[in-house]
Design an enzyme around this catalytic site. Structure first.
Site, PDB file in Angstrom:
ATOM      1  CE  LYS A  88      -4.176  -1.457  -0.313  1.00 25.59           C
ATOM      2  NZ  LYS A  88      -4.601  -2.558   0.482  1.00 25.59           N
ATOM      3  CE  LYS A 139      -8.114 -17.128  -8.041  1.00 25.35           C
ATOM      4  NZ  LYS A 139      -8.442 -15.986  -7.492  1.00 25.35           N
ATOM      5  CE  LYS A 163     -15.467  -5.194  -8.211  1.00 27.80           C
ATOM      6  NZ  LYS A 163     -15.108  -4.270  -7.130  1.00 27.80           N
TER       7      LYS A 163
END
Ligand code: TRP
Length: 328
Positions: free
Chosen positions: A111, A194, A197
């Site tokens: 982050k 796979k 989203k």
């Protein structure tokens, strides 16, 4: 009875990959364990979401998890911010959490790199809030993916450290519960990998029949087999894997034989697959839509969950306050 706990990050609507990867196991776990499933809305504040987004995503998660079969009577499903005791325990854990160890957490370092303008204290202390989430109910098992392993190690460390500092055997060490090995991996229909989203290849539980059909018909295939019994290339294998998940064995065998005889017509296979996906999703979708349009019911679920979770958390906090030296 052992306690299982899982935190759900608000990340949009559930897709088939989420369903078979995790939600389905939650539905099973609630039969065998004392289960706590909560919506991690405090954690989500690290990215400063708009209030309307918070309200919307909380509603979505509640509707979708309950629509999938999480039973508010069997499991305790609640919203993290409804249980203020978690924040108090977070404060205590932070007093024994050190800058060095928090800075070394990989997801924090990621982050810092990806959003250097928003390296806030909530981000740094994410592991202590997560530890508070878990140990406040003295959870024994936490179903998580590999990406949460470091956070789980921190939770164990903070639980141990509390016990050590106060010379008590109070918090059990929460174990990671890897369901991913047992869970089904749902493939994407865009050729490889796979369903996800961020991959942009997801079939959502609330997709209507037309949307499902459109997505399946667009799935990547190839020119078809030229030799009997040839190995399926990944895009085609993925369609068959999906069929294994949602269709009957007869349907699967029928198309598999066609493939092996080189008589396969992908259009027919896709049409059948779209139908079977829709048949699988339709009852779930209807429940989700019914629940999400019933604000009174949603409020009732949230309140009931908050009550049960608060009772459990308040008991821990009374004992923790006493251990620390505060009035219980
Ligand atoms: N960190 C988890 C995630 O990113 C969400 C989470 C927050 C969690 N608190 C938790 C998971 C407690 C398990 C237990 O998915």
């Amino acid at each position: 009875m052992e306690t299982v706990l899982s935190g759900i990050r608000p990340t949009g609507n559930l897709h088939l990959g989420n369903y078979f990867g995790a939600v389905q196991s939650f539905v099973k776990l609630q039969e065998e364990y004392k289960c706590f499933f909560f919506i991690a809305d405090w954690h989500s504040l690290t990215t400063h979401p708009h209030p309307e987004n918070i309200r919307k995503s909380v509603k979505t998660i509640l509707s979708e998890y309950v629509g999938c079969g999480i039973d508010p009577e069997k499991a305790t499903i609640y919203i993290q911010s409804d249980v203020r005791e978690v924040a108090e325990l977070y404060l205590y854990l932070n007093m024994n959490a050190y800058l060095g160890e928090l800075e070394r957490v990989t997801s924090f370092k990621d982050k810092v790199r990806s959003q250097p303008d928003n390296v806030n204290a909530g981000l740094l202390t994410y592991p202590s809030l997560m530890a508070a989430d878990i140990i406040i109910h003295k959870a024994n098992k936490v179903p998580v993916g590999k990406d949460q392993e470091q956070n789980m190690e921190m939770a164990r460390k903070f639980a141990r450290r509390f016990n050590m500092i106060y010379g008590v055997e109070y918090f059990p060490e929460p174990a990671s519960f890897h369901m991913t090995e047992k869970a089904m991996k749902v493939p994407g229909l865009d050729g490889s990998g796979k369903m996800g989203k961020s991959e942009g290849n997801a079939i959502y539980l609330i997709d209507d029949e037309k949307t499902i059909k459109k997505k399946v018909m667009k799935a990547v295939t190839d020119g078809g087999p030229t030799q009997p019994d040839s190995i399926k290339p990944e895009p085609v294998a993925n369609l068959f894997t999906m069929m294994e998940i949602v269709s009957t064995k007869d349907t699967y065998d029928y198309f598999n034989d066609k493939y092996n005889n080189c008589e396969i017509r992908y259009g027919d296979l896709k049409k059948q697959l779209a139908e079977d996906i829709n048949a699988f999703c339709a009852p779930i979708r209807e429940r989700i839509l019914a629940i999400s349009s019933d604000d009174a019911y949603l409020e009732k679920i949230a309140r009931f969950g908050a009550e049960k979770a608060t009772e459990s958390a308040a008991k821990t906090l009374r004992e923790v306050r006493e251990i620390i030296g505060f009035r219980p």
